[in-house]
Design a protein around this motif. Structure first.
Motif, short mmCIF file in Angstrom:
data_model
loop_
_atom_site.label_atom_id
_atom_site.label_comp_id
_atom_site.label_asym_id
_atom_site.label_seq_id
_atom_site.Cartn_x
_atom_site.Cartn_y
_atom_site.Cartn_z
N SER A 162 -7.46 -4.15 2.91
CA SER A 162 -7.04 -5.31 2.13
C SER A 162 -7.46 -6.60 2.83
O SER A 162 -7.56 -6.65 4.06
N GLU A 190 0.86 -1.19 0.00
CA GLU A 190 0.00 0.00 0.00
C GLU A 190 0.89 1.23 0.00
O GLU A 190 2.03 1.18 0.49
N TRP A 215 -6.78 -8.30 6.75
CA TRP A 215 -6.24 -7.28 7.65
C TRP A 215 -6.38 -7.67 9.11
O TRP A 215 -5.49 -7.37 9.92
#
Length: 300
Positions: free
Chosen positions: A257, A184, A260
């Motif tokens: 995502s 990310e 998590w």
């Protein structure tokens, strides 16, 4: 009496009285009564180098990107402490947790090219423990190699972890990328987001509409930097204090995502290790259990 307070922080404020208040384990905290209203003072007689400089920089960048969140204004700063806007605490409202989830998602949407310091400083702090904030594009290196591994070494040296914690870390090192989750972009994080660093109270004049004047969310005591956003969520779940509505609202505003929740314990390693160094107790054992948990899991 105010004779014991740092003159460089209170001179000219016309302080009428200083009342000790709860302010954490590192600094001394006071409510300052002045003709212009109350102020918050925190200071430490012998702080770590740049401790309050880093906190002030964190408050300022969070304030610049806060969205609906409250962040106290830094009114004065010195090597020994800070004077901040006073926050009037109060009860939560029916939407306080959902508001916080959405507001935090907005903060995390602020991105940067690299992980690390918000202002170029090579070192920051978790509590009073120094951490490496040199910039990098490699999140697993930043998180595991530069943060978790050194904290494990310090905890072993302090007698808060057994030596086999280092062996477990060595076993996990080749899997750090997998365990850190999908890549990310670096997000602006609070960095120490346990429930005590989220205050609830009245909104400041510029923070929210009148119908949200109470139950307003404030961020205090940051360790702000550019990081994977899940480290804030992991800290929020470590000690509790945030309802499931908060996480649902966050996920709706900025979807997380897959997996998590399985990574929360992984991202709780740094605060557990820092707590072991600062407070001892069972925090070292809790960090060891996290290492054992992920070492037992088969590689993806």
């Amino acid at each position: 009496m105010t004779d014991h307070l740092p003159a460089e922080l209170i001179d000219g404020l016309r302080v009428r009285a200083a009342h000790p208040v709860t302010g954490g384990d590192i600094a001394r905290a006071y409510r300052l009564d002045t003709p212009d209203g109350p102020l918050f003072l925190k200071y430490a007689p012998d702080p770590a180098p740049d401790l309050f400089t880093r906190e002030a920089a964190g408050l300022q960048i969070l304030r610049a990107h806060r969205g609906g969140l409250g962040v106290p204004e830094v009114l004065r700063q010195s090597d020994s402490g800070l004077v901040l806007e006073w926050i009037s605490a109060g009860p939560p409202g029916p939407a306080t947790d959902t508001d916080f989830g959405r507001e935090l998602a907005g903060l995390h949407a602020v991105t940067h090219p690299t992980f690390g310091a918000i202002d170029g400083a090579p070192t920051g702090y978790l509590g009073s423990v120094p951490i490496d904030l040199r910039p990098t594009e490699d999140w697993p290196e930043f998180f595991f190699t530069r943060r978790v591994v050194p904290l494990i070494g310090r905890a072993i040296a302090a007698g808060e972890l057994p030596g086999r914690a280092r062996t477990l870390a060595e076993r996990l090192a080749p899997r750090a990328g997998e365990l850190c989750g999908p890549p990310e972009p670096p997000a602006l994080v609070h960095g120490d987001l346990w429930a005590g660093n989220r205050m609830i109270g009245r909104a400041g004049a510029q923070d929210a509409p009148a119908d949200r004047a109470t139950g307003h969310n404030w961020l205090i005591d940051p360790a702000a930097h550019w990081a994977h956003r899940e480290i804030d969520l992991a800290m929020m779940t470590l000690f509790g204090g945030f309802g499931e509505d908060c996480f649902a609202a966050y996920d709706e505003a900025f979807p997380l995502s897959a997996g998590w929740r399985d990574r929360l314990r992984w991202y709780q390693l740094p605060p557990l290790l820092v707590h072991a160094l600062l407070f001892g107790g069972g925090y070292g054992a809790a960090a060891l259990r996290v290492l054992e948990h992920y070492a037992r899991r088969p590689a993806a």
